[in-house]
Design a protein around this motif. Structure first.
Motif, PDB file in Angstrom:
ATOM      1  N   GLY A   1       0.826  -1.199   0.000  1.00 58.11           N
ATOM      2  CA  GLY A   1       0.000   0.000   0.000  1.00 58.11           C
ATOM      3  C   GLY A   1       0.858   1.245   0.000  1.00 58.11           C
ATOM      4  N   LEU A   2       0.389   2.299   0.676  1.00 56.52           N
ATOM      5  CA  LEU A   2       1.131   3.553   0.721  1.00 56.52           C
ATOM      6  C   LEU A   2       2.191   3.494   1.814  1.00 56.52           C
ATOM      7  N   GLU A   3       3.381   3.914   1.454  1.00 54.70           N
ATOM      8  CA  GLU A   3       4.480   3.959   2.409  1.00 54.70           C
ATOM      9  C   GLU A   3       4.073   4.804   3.622  1.00 54.70           C
ATOM     10  N   ASN A   4       4.331   4.289   4.812  1.00 51.31           N
ATOM     11  CA  ASN A   4       4.062   4.990   6.079  1.00 51.31           C
ATOM     12  C   ASN A   4       2.575   5.208   6.374  1.00 51.31           C
ATOM     13  N   ASP A   5       1.684   4.435   5.756  1.00 54.47           N
ATOM     14  CA  ASP A   5       0.257   4.561   6.058  1.00 54.47           C
ATOM     15  C   ASP A   5      -0.190   3.379   6.910  1.00 54.47           C
ATOM     16  N   ALA A   6      -1.053   3.669   7.894  1.00 54.74           N
ATOM     17  CA  ALA A   6      -1.519   2.650   8.841  1.00 54.74           C
ATOM     18  C   ALA A   6      -2.263   1.498   8.168  1.00 54.74           C
ATOM     19  N   HIS A   7      -2.857   1.724   7.001  1.00 58.37           N
ATOM     20  CA  HIS A   7      -3.629   0.669   6.348  1.00 58.37           C
ATOM     21  C   HIS A   7      -2.776  -0.243   5.468  1.00 58.37           C
ATOM     22  N   GLY A   8      -1.488   0.045   5.372  1.00 58.81           N
ATOM     23  CA  GLY A   8      -0.599  -0.801   4.586  1.00 58.81           C
ATOM     24  C   GLY A   8      -0.466  -2.180   5.213  1.00 58.81           C
ATOM     25  N   GLY A   9      -0.237  -3.186   4.380  1.00 62.30           N
ATOM     26  CA  GLY A   9      -0.047  -4.539   4.876  1.00 62.30           C
ATOM     27  C   GLY A   9      -0.540  -5.565   3.886  1.00 62.30           C
ATOM     28  N   LYS A  10      -0.393  -6.820   4.241  1.00 64.79           N
ATOM     29  CA  LYS A  10      -0.789  -7.921   3.365  1.00 64.79           C
ATOM     30  C   LYS A  10      -2.274  -8.217   3.553  1.00 64.79           C
ATOM     31  N   TRP A  11      -3.126  -7.330   2.974  1.00 65.98           N
ATOM     32  CA  TRP A  11      -4.559  -7.555   3.025  1.00 65.98           C
ATOM     33  C   TRP A  11      -5.198  -6.885   1.826  1.00 65.98           C
ATOM     34  N   HIS A  12      -6.522  -6.943   1.722  1.00 70.13           N
ATOM     35  CA  HIS A  12      -7.208  -6.514   0.503  1.00 70.13           C
ATOM     36  C   HIS A  12      -7.560  -5.023   0.480  1.00 70.13           C
ATOM     37  N   ARG A  13      -7.411  -4.295   1.584  1.00 72.08           N
ATOM     38  CA  ARG A  13      -7.758  -2.867   1.604  1.00 72.08           C
ATOM     39  C   ARG A  13      -6.512  -2.012   1.864  1.00 72.08           C
ATOM     40  N   GLN A  14      -5.513  -2.193   1.030  1.00 71.56           N
ATOM     41  CA  GLN A  14      -4.254  -1.475   1.190  1.00 71.56           C
ATOM     42  C   GLN A  14      -4.380   0.006   0.841  1.00 71.56           C
ATOM     43  N   VAL A  15      -5.266   0.317  -0.097  1.00 72.11           N
ATOM     44  CA  VAL A  15      -5.435   1.683  -0.597  1.00 72.11           C
ATOM     45  C   VAL A  15      -6.926   1.999  -0.655  1.00 72.11           C
ATOM     46  N   SER A  16      -7.295   3.207  -0.211  1.00 75.19           N
ATOM     47  CA  SER A  16      -8.694   3.627  -0.301  1.00 75.19           C
ATOM     48  C   SER A  16      -8.818   4.838  -1.223  1.00 75.19           C
ATOM     49  N   LEU A  17      -9.891   4.851  -1.998  1.00 78.52           N
ATOM     50  CA  LEU A  17     -10.144   5.937  -2.937  1.00 78.52           C
ATOM     51  C   LEU A  17     -11.534   6.510  -2.687  1.00 78.52           C
ATOM     52  N   LEU A  18     -11.655   7.824  -2.828  1.00 78.80           N
ATOM     53  CA  LEU A  18     -12.929   8.505  -2.655  1.00 78.80           C
ATOM     54  C   LEU A  18     -12.981   9.643  -3.663  1.00 78.80           C
ATOM     55  N   GLU A  19     -14.136   9.825  -4.293  1.00 75.42           N
ATOM     56  CA  GLU A  19     -14.285  10.851  -5.319  1.00 75.42           C
ATOM     57  C   GLU A  19     -14.361  12.256  -4.723  1.00 75.42           C
ATOM     58  N   LYS A  20     -13.665  13.175  -5.357  1.00 78.28           N
ATOM     59  CA  LYS A  20     -13.719  14.587  -4.976  1.00 78.28           C
ATOM     60  C   LYS A  20     -15.168  15.078  -4.968  1.00 78.28           C
ATOM     61  N   GLU A  21     -15.937  14.657  -5.950  1.00 84.23           N
ATOM     62  CA  GLU A  21     -17.320  15.096  -6.082  1.00 84.23           C
ATOM     63  C   GLU A  21     -18.170  14.695  -4.868  1.00 84.23           C
ATOM     64  N   LYS A  22     -17.915  13.517  -4.303  1.00 82.02           N
ATOM     65  CA  LYS A  22     -18.665  13.050  -3.126  1.00 82.02           C
ATOM     66  C   LYS A  22     -18.301  13.887  -1.899  1.00 82.02           C
ATOM     67  N   ILE A  23     -17.033  14.236  -1.774  1.00 78.86           N
ATOM     68  CA  ILE A  23     -16.597  15.067  -0.653  1.00 78.86           C
ATOM     69  C   ILE A  23     -17.184  16.466  -0.782  1.00 78.86           C
ATOM     70  N   GLU A  24     -17.162  17.024  -1.994  1.00 80.14           N
ATOM     71  CA  GLU A  24     -17.717  18.361  -2.216  1.00 80.14           C
ATOM     72  C   GLU A  24     -19.224  18.389  -1.967  1.00 80.14           C
ATOM     73  N   ASP A  25     -19.914  17.313  -2.316  1.00 85.94           N
ATOM     74  CA  ASP A  25     -21.343  17.223  -2.040  1.00 85.94           C
ATOM     75  C   ASP A  25     -21.595  17.216  -0.527  1.00 85.94           C
ATOM     76  N   PHE A  26     -20.767  16.498   0.212  1.00 85.97           N
ATOM     77  CA  PHE A  26     -20.879  16.457   1.668  1.00 85.97           C
ATOM     78  C   PHE A  26     -20.659  17.856   2.259  1.00 85.97           C
ATOM     79  N   ILE A  27     -19.677  18.571   1.734  1.00 92.35           N
ATOM     80  CA  ILE A  27     -19.388  19.937   2.187  1.00 92.35           C
ATOM     81  C   ILE A  27     -20.564  20.856   1.867  1.00 92.35           C
ATOM     82  N   ALA A  28     -21.151  20.694   0.678  1.00 89.78           N
ATOM     83  CA  ALA A  28     -22.294  21.527   0.270  1.00 89.78           C
ATOM     84  C   ALA A  28     -23.501  21.313   1.181  1.00 89.78           C
ATOM     85  N   ARG A  29     -23.599  20.138   1.801  1.00 87.24           N
ATOM     86  CA  ARG A  29     -24.691  19.847   2.732  1.00 87.24           C
ATOM     87  C   ARG A  29     -24.367  20.305   4.153  1.00 87.24           C
ATOM     88  N   GLY A  30     -23.249  21.030   4.307  1.00 84.69           N
ATOM     89  CA  GLY A  30     -22.909  21.594   5.611  1.00 84.69           C
ATOM     90  C   GLY A  30     -21.779  20.905   6.345  1.00 84.69           C
TER      91      GLY A  30
END
Length: 144
Positions: A30-59
């Motif tokens: 996964g990502l160097e120096n990240d807590a989620h790194g390791g020998k498992w299936h969720r080494q990297v997480s992705l989230l869309e900018k648009e979803k975050i901006e929508d959350f911000i628009a809702r307050g």
């Protein structure tokens, strides 16, 4: 064109992550120096900018990394991506392993922002081929 808008890491799981400019992706870790790194299936997480901006628009008062995401993406429809799909980020290669997740019970992220969009909108991957990634790096969905 799809690209990386933000890169975020943390030393502990279940907390928001800190934004950085660039990172090394390590094969089967996964990502160097990240807590989620390791020998498992969720080494990297992705989230869309648009979803975050929508959350911000809702307050929501959040910044990139507050949901625990490693990569904030733009231009890649994560809702349409499927488990087993592969994406490149620069020279690195990732395989999508999970869509959504069961959230920790009232984790620090939920307590801080009052809600969490990661369980519904987050996408997780493992690193098949490592590489160096910086903000602005292009993302491509590989059609096999």
């Amino acid at each position: 064109m799809a690209n990386i808008v933000a890169i975020c890491i943390s030393e502990k799981k279940g907390v928001g992550k800190t934004q950085i400019e660039e990172i090394n992706l390590i094969e089967e870790f996964g990502l160097e120096n990240d807590a989620h790194g390791g020998k498992w299936h969720r080494q990297v997480s992705l989230l869309e900018k648009e979803k975050i901006e929508d959350f911000i628009a809702r307050g929501g008062k959040v910044k990139y990394g507050d949901f625990g995401e490693n990569f904030v993406t733009e231009g890649l429809d994560l809702e349409k991506i499927q488990v087993g799909d592969k994406i490149t980020i620069g020279d690195s290669l990732l395989e999508i392993t999970q869509k959504g997740k069961q959230c920790h019970v009232k984790c620090n992220i939920f307590k801080m922002v009052g809600d969490c969009i990661m369980p519904k909108n987050g996408v997780f991957a493992r690193v098949l081929k490592g590489g160096h990634v910086k903000i602005g790096e292009e993302i491509q969905l590989i059609n096999e």
